[in-house]
Design a protein around this motif. Structure first.
Motif, PDB file in Angstrom:
ATOM      1  N   GLN A  21       1.146   2.834  -3.585  1.00  0.00           N
ATOM      2  CA  GLN A  21      -0.070   3.035  -4.366  1.00  0.00           C
ATOM      3  C   GLN A  21       0.061   4.187  -5.355  1.00  0.00           C
ATOM      4  O   GLN A  21      -0.536   4.150  -6.433  1.00  0.00           O
ATOM      5  N   ALA A  55      -1.462  -2.155  -5.812  1.00  0.00           N
ATOM      6  CA  ALA A  55      -1.023  -2.034  -4.420  1.00  0.00           C
ATOM      7  C   ALA A  55      -1.968  -2.697  -3.415  1.00  0.00           C
ATOM      8  O   ALA A  55      -1.507  -3.424  -2.531  1.00  0.00           O
ATOM      9  N   PRO A  56      -3.286  -2.493  -3.495  1.00  0.00           N
ATOM     10  CA  PRO A  56      -4.163  -3.123  -2.491  1.00  0.00           C
ATOM     11  C   PRO A  56      -4.291  -4.638  -2.633  1.00  0.00           C
ATOM     12  O   PRO A  56      -4.832  -5.291  -1.742  1.00  0.00           O
ATOM     13  N   THR A  57      -3.808  -5.220  -3.736  1.00  0.00           N
ATOM     14  CA  THR A  57      -3.958  -6.665  -3.910  1.00  0.00           C
ATOM     15  C   THR A  57      -2.959  -7.465  -3.084  1.00  0.00           C
ATOM     16  O   THR A  57      -3.117  -8.685  -2.949  1.00  0.00           O
ATOM     17  N   VAL A  58      -1.938  -6.813  -2.557  1.00  0.00           N
ATOM     18  CA  VAL A  58      -0.842  -7.459  -1.812  1.00  0.00           C
ATOM     19  C   VAL A  58      -0.287  -8.666  -2.564  1.00  0.00           C
ATOM     20  O   VAL A  58       0.154  -9.636  -1.963  1.00  0.00           O
ATOM     21  N   THR A 100     -12.570   2.678  -2.474  1.00  0.00           N
ATOM     22  CA  THR A 100     -12.388   1.469  -3.274  1.00  0.00           C
ATOM     23  C   THR A 100     -13.141   1.575  -4.597  1.00  0.00           C
ATOM     24  O   THR A 100     -12.627   1.194  -5.654  1.00  0.00           O
ATOM     25  N   TYR A 155     -18.453  -2.575  -1.657  1.00  0.00           N
ATOM     26  CA  TYR A 155     -17.025  -2.900  -1.614  1.00  0.00           C
ATOM     27  C   TYR A 155     -16.792  -4.294  -2.194  1.00  0.00           C
ATOM     28  O   TYR A 155     -15.940  -4.495  -3.065  1.00  0.00           O
ATOM     29  N   GLN A 176      -3.757   0.293  -8.847  1.00  0.00           N
ATOM     30  CA  GLN A 176      -4.672  -0.775  -8.441  1.00  0.00           C
ATOM     31  C   GLN A 176      -3.958  -2.027  -7.945  1.00  0.00           C
ATOM     32  O   GLN A 176      -4.558  -2.849  -7.250  1.00  0.00           O
ATOM     33  N   GLU A 186     -14.288   3.873   3.241  1.00  0.00           N
ATOM     34  CA  GLU A 186     -13.439   2.858   2.605  1.00  0.00           C
ATOM     35  C   GLU A 186     -14.101   2.317   1.338  1.00  0.00           C
ATOM     36  O   GLU A 186     -13.437   2.088   0.321  1.00  0.00           O
ATOM     37  N   LEU A 208       0.821  -1.216   0.000  1.00  0.00           N
ATOM     38  CA  LEU A 208       0.000   0.000   0.000  1.00  0.00           C
ATOM     39  C   LEU A 208       0.853   1.264   0.000  1.00  0.00           C
ATOM     40  O   LEU A 208       0.393   2.334  -0.421  1.00  0.00           O
ATOM     41  N   LEU A 254     -14.997  -5.225  -6.081  1.00  0.00           N
ATOM     42  CA  LEU A 254     -13.780  -6.027  -6.109  1.00  0.00           C
ATOM     43  C   LEU A 254     -14.017  -7.386  -6.744  1.00  0.00           C
ATOM     44  O   LEU A 254     -13.143  -7.918  -7.445  1.00  0.00           O
ATOM     45  N   TYR A 266     -15.200 -12.195  -3.944  1.00  0.00           N
ATOM     46  CA  TYR A 266     -14.352 -11.498  -2.970  1.00  0.00           C
ATOM     47  C   TYR A 266     -14.737 -11.771  -1.528  1.00  0.00           C
ATOM     48  O   TYR A 266     -13.996 -11.444  -0.611  1.00  0.00           O
TER      49      TYR A 266
END
Length: 516
Positions: free
Chosen positions: A278, A285-288, A348, A375, A283, A344, A275, A379, A327
């Motif tokens: 980012q 970055a949040p997927t880890v 998103t 959310y 996009q 949040e 993160l 996703l 998700y």
């Protein structure tokens, strides 16, 4: 040319022996099948072969025992086996295949299904109990092959002095092994279907676009295709960050000096703080997940959607689809089901929804939805749902045929809280309810009668498709958009997620860019 050294033994007789191009292998008789495990399809990618394209397996003399799965490739923690830890042998011979066959007779010429496992391109191995293919082979009366491929740093990090997409090149090498050897196991090399889930489906989609994979399979099944493919610039930037975690330059020479099992720590360390990137990686970055196939212009010339729309796979029969609540698995595992605040959800939606006004458009398309529901919906759509649907649409645009499904049956675990979540199709397809993810989604590892019936239907549809190209429901088209809904009472209907389809209409899932 390969030949079988002996006819398959009857119950109580000697174990089956088959001669491959590299040497003879001895398998085991199990539940009416001949099963061979841990057969090398390429040399161990260590030493001088580290970070290189796969090389053909070395020949051996005598008869090689093929009763145990080969070791998994080095990977991050998180793969659960029977004991709760990575339940597999250690060693460098990562690149192996396993074969389940009703009859290792060269004259049998049965259809062949080749499974590519998922795991975010950084986890997984073919020896996981959840991928035991005996029911598919037995119920479908065909040959099933499963394979290992390099994941994480070894398979997908973009570094200097190494080809891109080494994990995908491993899969091509495994398919070449199937072409050259599967006749000896009773399979037909002209009737090969590749199938995979999650990162495995992303791999299948990539193979449809790769020149090196052309002619190696006739049909493809892509279950929950991820929409994440990296541009070369983004992949190189992530590769630099990965190498920096190990205190090294992003070169094959530098990274080869580190033991592969220690290098996995670099991927874990970067995953934990993606993160922070980012502003550069957007996009991703949040997927880890710092690993994905790279549109490098050589191994993978274009994204699957663009390649298929241009006709790259028009001669390949395709089944693709997704689960309704993809998700939800990740929200449940994180303890965040129903706990997403509105700010949040808004952030998103703005990051992932298509178009400049994605937040408003999603709220208008789903009136009354809670922040958590919005959310989860966006996703699910961005990561798996719309990439899968659009793969079928690209195939049709390119002059090919595609069949689409959606799994809507909710898993019974935790009183249905998981819904039709990501990965539910694996225990249903393989019938492995008491292994891996099946233990989480099915209380006590036991299927309900509905689950048993749906499991049998999955295998029947998938294996019939491998045999004839017809999974048992109409092909997808731009007018009626008919899909197979897999539920307690399966039915064929127009695509059920029409609100999402309209929001994403015309989006072609370009490779993810480096932002700065």
């Amino acid at each position: 040319m390969t030949t079988s050294e002996s006819r398959p033994p009857q119950s109580g007789s000697a174990e089956p022996v088959v001669r491959t191009a590299a040497g003879a292998v001895r398998g085991r008789q199990e539940d009416g099948l001949a099963v061979f495990r841990g057969i090398p399809f390429a040399q161990p990618p260590v030493g001088e072969a580290r970070f290189a394209a796969p090389r053909p397996a070395s020949a051996w003399g005598g008869v090689r025992e093929a009763s145990a799965f080969g070791p998994p490739p080095p990977q991050e923690s998180g793969v659960q086996g029977r004991t709760g830890v990575l339940d597999a042998p250690e060693g460098d011979d990562w690149l192996t295949v396993n074969v389940w066959t009703p009859d290792p007779d060269p004259a049998a010429r049965r259809p062949v299904m080749v499974w590519i496992h998922g795991g975010a391109y950084k986890l997984g191995h073919s020896g996981s109990p959840g991928y035991d293919a005996r029911l598919i082979a037995r119920d479908g009366d065909l040959v099933v092959v499963t394979l290992n491929y390099r994941v994480g740093m070894e398979g997908f990090a973009r570094i200097e002095g190494a080809p891109a997409n080494r994990g995908l090149l491993d899969q091509v090498a495994a398919l070449e092994w199937v072409r050259d050897n599967i006749t000896a196991f009773g399979g037909d090399p002209g009737q090969v279907t590749v199938f995979g889930e999650s990162a495995g489906a992303g791999s299948v989609a990539a193979l449809l676009a790769m020149p090196s994979a052309a002619g190696l399979f006739r049909r493809a099944i892509a279950q929950s295709v991820p929409g994440t493919y990296f541009s070369d610039e983004l992949a190189r930037d992530i590769g630099t960050a990965l190498a920096a975690e190990a205190g090294l330059r992003p070169t094959a020479a530098d990274l080869s000096a580190v033991d592969p099992r220690r290098l996995t720590a670099a991927g874990e360390a970067l995953s934990a703080k993606m993160l922070q990137y980012q502003d550069r990686w957007g996009q991703v970055a949040p997927t880890v997940t710092p690993f994905s196939p790279v549109v490098d212009g050589e191994v993978l010339p274009a994204t699957p959607w663009r390649a298929l729309a241009a006709g790259s796979a028009r001669d390949i029969d395709l089944v693709t689809g997704h689960n309704r609540d993809e998700y939800r698995l990740f929200l449940a595992l994180a303890g965040k089901l129903g706990r997403i605040p509105d700010d949040e959800a808004t952030a998103t939606l703005r990051l992932f929804a298509p178009g400049p006004d994605g937040d408003r458009a999603y709220r208008a398309a789903h009136p009354g939805a809670t922040p958590s529901e919005l959310y989860e919906r966006v996703l699910t759509d961005w990561l798996f749902g719309m990439p899968s649907l659009h793969l079928a649409e690209a195939q049709v645009t390119g002059g090919g045929h595609a069949h689409v499904y959606e799994l809507t049956w909710p898993a019974p675990g935790q009183d249905g809280a998981f819904g039709a979540c990501h990965g539910l199709d694996i225990p249903l397809l393989f019938g492995t309810f008491a292994a891996d993810l099946g233990l989480l989604l099915f209380p006590g590892g036991e299927p309900t009668p509905e689950g048993e019936a749906l499991s049998a239907r999955f295998r029947a549809s998938w294996t019939e498709f491998a045999r004839s190209g017809d999974p048992g429901w109409p092909a997808y088209g731009p007018e009626q958009r008919l899909v197979q809904v897999l539920d307690a009472e399966p039915k064929v209907t127009p695509y059920p997620e029409e609100a999402s389809r309209r929001l994403w209409e015309g989006y072609d899932f370009p490779e993810l860019p480096l932002l700065t």
